[in-house]
Design a protein around this motif. Structure first.
Motif, PDB file in Angstrom:
ATOM      1  N   ASP A   1      10.998  -5.962 -12.633  1.00  0.00           N
ATOM      2  CA  ASP A   1      11.598  -7.277 -12.415  1.00  0.00           C
ATOM      3  C   ASP A   1      11.658  -7.667 -10.936  1.00  0.00           C
ATOM      4  O   ASP A   1      12.039  -8.784 -10.604  1.00  0.00           O
ATOM      5  N   HIS A   2      11.247  -6.796 -10.033  1.00  0.00           N
ATOM      6  CA  HIS A   2      11.183  -7.111  -8.605  1.00  0.00           C
ATOM      7  C   HIS A   2       9.820  -7.651  -8.192  1.00  0.00           C
ATOM      8  O   HIS A   2       9.700  -8.265  -7.131  1.00  0.00           O
ATOM      9  N   VAL A   3       8.813  -7.426  -8.986  1.00  0.00           N
ATOM     10  CA  VAL A   3       7.448  -7.821  -8.624  1.00  0.00           C
ATOM     11  C   VAL A   3       7.349  -9.331  -8.391  1.00  0.00           C
ATOM     12  O   VAL A   3       6.766  -9.780  -7.407  1.00  0.00           O
ATOM     13  N   GLU A   4       7.947 -10.113  -9.260  1.00  0.00           N
ATOM     14  CA  GLU A   4       7.877 -11.571  -9.120  1.00  0.00           C
ATOM     15  C   GLU A   4       8.474 -12.038  -7.791  1.00  0.00           C
ATOM     16  O   GLU A   4       7.927 -12.908  -7.125  1.00  0.00           O
ATOM     17  N   GLY A   5       9.589 -11.470  -7.390  1.00  0.00           N
ATOM     18  CA  GLY A   5      10.215 -11.826  -6.119  1.00  0.00           C
ATOM     19  C   GLY A   5       9.366 -11.440  -4.920  1.00  0.00           C
ATOM     20  O   GLY A   5       9.286 -12.186  -3.944  1.00  0.00           O
ATOM     21  N   ILE A   6       8.743 -10.290  -5.002  1.00  0.00           N
ATOM     22  CA  ILE A   6       7.853  -9.861  -3.920  1.00  0.00           C
ATOM     23  C   ILE A   6       6.679 -10.826  -3.812  1.00  0.00           C
ATOM     24  O   ILE A   6       6.319 -11.267  -2.719  1.00  0.00           O
ATOM     25  N   LEU A   7       6.094 -11.178  -4.933  1.00  0.00           N
ATOM     26  CA  LEU A   7       4.962 -12.118  -4.927  1.00  0.00           C
ATOM     27  C   LEU A   7       5.378 -13.493  -4.418  1.00  0.00           C
ATOM     28  O   LEU A   7       4.608 -14.153  -3.715  1.00  0.00           O
ATOM     29  N   TRP A   8       6.588 -13.918  -4.741  1.00  0.00           N
ATOM     30  CA  TRP A   8       7.065 -15.201  -4.227  1.00  0.00           C
ATOM     31  C   TRP A   8       7.138 -15.173  -2.703  1.00  0.00           C
ATOM     32  O   TRP A   8       6.668 -16.081  -2.026  1.00  0.00           O
ATOM     33  N   ASN A   9       7.742 -14.122  -2.154  1.00  0.00           N
ATOM     34  CA  ASN A   9       7.819 -13.977  -0.695  1.00  0.00           C
ATOM     35  C   ASN A   9       6.429 -13.934  -0.075  1.00  0.00           C
ATOM     36  O   ASN A   9       6.171 -14.562   0.947  1.00  0.00           O
ATOM     37  N   TRP A  10       5.546 -13.196  -0.693  1.00  0.00           N
ATOM     38  CA  TRP A  10       4.181 -13.057  -0.210  1.00  0.00           C
ATOM     39  C   TRP A  10       3.511 -14.425  -0.167  1.00  0.00           C
ATOM     40  O   TRP A  10       2.845 -14.786   0.794  1.00  0.00           O
ATOM     41  N   GLY A  11       3.697 -15.199  -1.228  1.00  0.00           N
ATOM     42  CA  GLY A  11       3.135 -16.546  -1.285  1.00  0.00           C
ATOM     43  C   GLY A  11       3.669 -17.443  -0.177  1.00  0.00           C
ATOM     44  O   GLY A  11       2.942 -18.279   0.367  1.00  0.00           O
ATOM     45  N   GLU A  12       4.946 -17.267   0.172  1.00  0.00           N
ATOM     46  CA  GLU A  12       5.527 -18.062   1.251  1.00  0.00           C
ATOM     47  C   GLU A  12       4.905 -17.706   2.600  1.00  0.00           C
ATOM     48  O   GLU A  12       4.679 -18.583   3.437  1.00  0.00           O
ATOM     49  N   VAL A  13       4.628 -16.433   2.825  1.00  0.00           N
ATOM     50  CA  VAL A  13       3.952 -16.024   4.068  1.00  0.00           C
ATOM     51  C   VAL A  13       2.574 -16.684   4.139  1.00  0.00           C
ATOM     52  O   VAL A  13       2.202 -17.266   5.162  1.00  0.00           O
ATOM     53  N   LEU A  14       1.831 -16.628   3.053  1.00  0.00           N
ATOM     54  CA  LEU A  14       0.503 -17.247   3.025  1.00  0.00           C
ATOM     55  C   LEU A  14       0.596 -18.754   3.220  1.00  0.00           C
ATOM     56  O   LEU A  14      -0.240 -19.353   3.921  1.00  0.00           O
ATOM     57  N   ASN A  15       1.602 -19.387   2.638  1.00  0.00           N
ATOM     58  CA  ASN A  15       1.786 -20.826   2.806  1.00  0.00           C
ATOM     59  C   ASN A  15       2.028 -21.180   4.270  1.00  0.00           C
ATOM     60  O   ASN A  15       1.442 -22.136   4.796  1.00  0.00           O
TER      61      ASN A  15
ATOM     62  N   GLY B   1       7.794 -17.997  11.239  1.00  0.00           N
ATOM     63  CA  GLY B   1       7.648 -16.643  10.738  1.00  0.00           C
ATOM     64  C   GLY B   1       8.414 -16.476   9.448  1.00  0.00           C
ATOM     65  O   GLY B   1       8.993 -17.432   8.926  1.00  0.00           O
ATOM     66  N   TRP B   2       8.398 -15.261   8.932  1.00  0.00           N
ATOM     67  CA  TRP B   2       9.056 -14.981   7.669  1.00  0.00           C
ATOM     68  C   TRP B   2       9.872 -13.704   7.802  1.00  0.00           C
ATOM     69  O   TRP B   2       9.328 -12.637   8.085  1.00  0.00           O
ATOM     70  N   ALA B   3      11.176 -13.835   7.612  1.00  0.00           N
ATOM     71  CA  ALA B   3      12.078 -12.683   7.627  1.00  0.00           C
ATOM     72  C   ALA B   3      12.321 -12.252   6.189  1.00  0.00           C
ATOM     73  O   ALA B   3      12.502 -13.096   5.310  1.00  0.00           O
ATOM     74  N   THR B   4      12.326 -10.958   5.959  1.00  0.00           N
ATOM     75  CA  THR B   4      12.510 -10.458   4.604  1.00  0.00           C
ATOM     76  C   THR B   4      13.082  -9.047   4.652  1.00  0.00           C
ATOM     77  O   THR B   4      13.247  -8.463   5.727  1.00  0.00           O
ATOM     78  N   SER B   5      13.361  -8.506   3.491  1.00  0.00           N
ATOM     79  CA  SER B   5      13.891  -7.153   3.404  1.00  0.00           C
ATOM     80  C   SER B   5      12.815  -6.128   3.736  1.00  0.00           C
ATOM     81  O   SER B   5      11.621  -6.417   3.693  1.00  0.00           O
ATOM     82  N   ARG B   6      13.252  -4.923   4.008  1.00  0.00           N
ATOM     83  CA  ARG B   6      12.334  -3.827   4.330  1.00  0.00           C
ATOM     84  C   ARG B   6      11.344  -3.574   3.190  1.00  0.00           C
ATOM     85  O   ARG B   6      10.158  -3.399   3.415  1.00  0.00           O
ATOM     86  N   GLY B   7      11.822  -3.572   1.964  1.00  0.00           N
ATOM     87  CA  GLY B   7      10.948  -3.289   0.826  1.00  0.00           C
ATOM     88  C   GLY B   7       9.862  -4.332   0.647  1.00  0.00           C
ATOM     89  O   GLY B   7       8.695  -4.005   0.446  1.00  0.00           O
ATOM     90  N   VAL B   8      10.232  -5.605   0.729  1.00  0.00           N
ATOM     91  CA  VAL B   8       9.247  -6.685   0.589  1.00  0.00           C
ATOM     92  C   VAL B   8       8.280  -6.650   1.765  1.00  0.00           C
ATOM     93  O   VAL B   8       7.061  -6.772   1.597  1.00  0.00           O
ATOM     94  N   PHE B   9       8.815  -6.468   2.965  1.00  0.00           N
ATOM     95  CA  PHE B   9       7.986  -6.382   4.171  1.00  0.00           C
ATOM     96  C   PHE B   9       6.946  -5.281   4.024  1.00  0.00           C
ATOM     97  O   PHE B   9       5.765  -5.492   4.283  1.00  0.00           O
ATOM     98  N   ASP B  10       7.386  -4.115   3.577  1.00  0.00           N
ATOM     99  CA  ASP B  10       6.453  -2.994   3.415  1.00  0.00           C
ATOM    100  C   ASP B  10       5.359  -3.309   2.396  1.00  0.00           C
ATOM    101  O   ASP B  10       4.195  -2.978   2.621  1.00  0.00           O
TER     102      ASP B  10
ATOM    103  N   ALA C   1       7.524   0.891  17.454  1.00  0.00           N
ATOM    104  CA  ALA C   1       8.570   1.149  16.462  1.00  0.00           C
ATOM    105  C   ALA C   1       9.488  -0.059  16.250  1.00  0.00           C
ATOM    106  O   ALA C   1      10.683   0.086  16.024  1.00  0.00           O
ATOM    107  N   GLN C   2       8.904  -1.246  16.333  1.00  0.00           N
ATOM    108  CA  GLN C   2       9.648  -2.474  16.079  1.00  0.00           C
ATOM    109  C   GLN C   2       9.634  -2.771  14.584  1.00  0.00           C
ATOM    110  O   GLN C   2       8.887  -2.164  13.826  1.00  0.00           O
ATOM    111  N   SER C   3      10.400  -3.743  14.166  1.00  0.00           N
ATOM    112  CA  SER C   3      10.483  -4.084  12.749  1.00  0.00           C
ATOM    113  C   SER C   3       9.785  -5.407  12.459  1.00  0.00           C
ATOM    114  O   SER C   3      10.271  -6.227  11.696  1.00  0.00           O
ATOM    115  N   PHE C   4       8.629  -5.596  13.094  1.00  0.00           N
ATOM    116  CA  PHE C   4       7.875  -6.824  12.893  1.00  0.00           C
ATOM    117  C   PHE C   4       6.398  -6.612  13.229  1.00  0.00           C
ATOM    118  O   PHE C   4       6.029  -5.626  13.878  1.00  0.00           O
TER     119      PHE C   4
END
Length: 114
Positions: A88-102, A10-19, A48-51
């Motif tokens: 400047d946060h968009v790139e980090g969000i996309l990186w995390n997103w790419g890891e989930v897809l990977n 699985g992939w754990a991440t911050s609330r903002g990236v998760f959302d 009401a879980q966080s996953f």
């Protein structure tokens, strides 16, 4: 916040990236298969879980989520949500997103579109 893909995967991440990932994908999946969406998002929406949980869904639902998630990722930089965060946060969000897809591509249920 966590996206459970398979047993022990699985992939754990911050609330903002998760959302960004989960809510961005929800928009596309809701129009494709509401029953699939319900199975994946039940812990988040009903308990009401966080996953969210992909671990227990069948191959068809898993792949619908994957392709909606990929589409949402490609559209994210041009979305309203992306406009509401520092650029400047968009790139980090996309990186995390790419890891989930990977991680999803390495699951035995994954089927590439032919």
């Amino acid at each position: 916040m966590y996206i459970a893909i398979a047993d022990g995967v699985g992939w754990a991440t911050s609330r903002g990236v998760f959302d960004c990932i989960v809510e961005g994908t929800r928009i596309y999946l809701e129009s494709v298969d509401k029953a699939c969406l319900g199975r994946i998002y039940e812990p988040l929406d009903e308990q009401a879980q966080s996953f969210i949980v992909l671990r227990d869904v069948e191959e068809e639902c898993f792949n619908k989520f994957y392709f909606c998630c990929e589409k949402a990722m490609l559209e994210f930089p041009h979305s309203d949500a992306a406009q509401e965060i520092p650029s400047d946060h968009v790139e980090g969000i996309l990186w995390n997103w790419g890891e989930v897809l990977n991680l999803m591509r390495h699951d035995s249920r994954f089927r590439a579109l032919t």
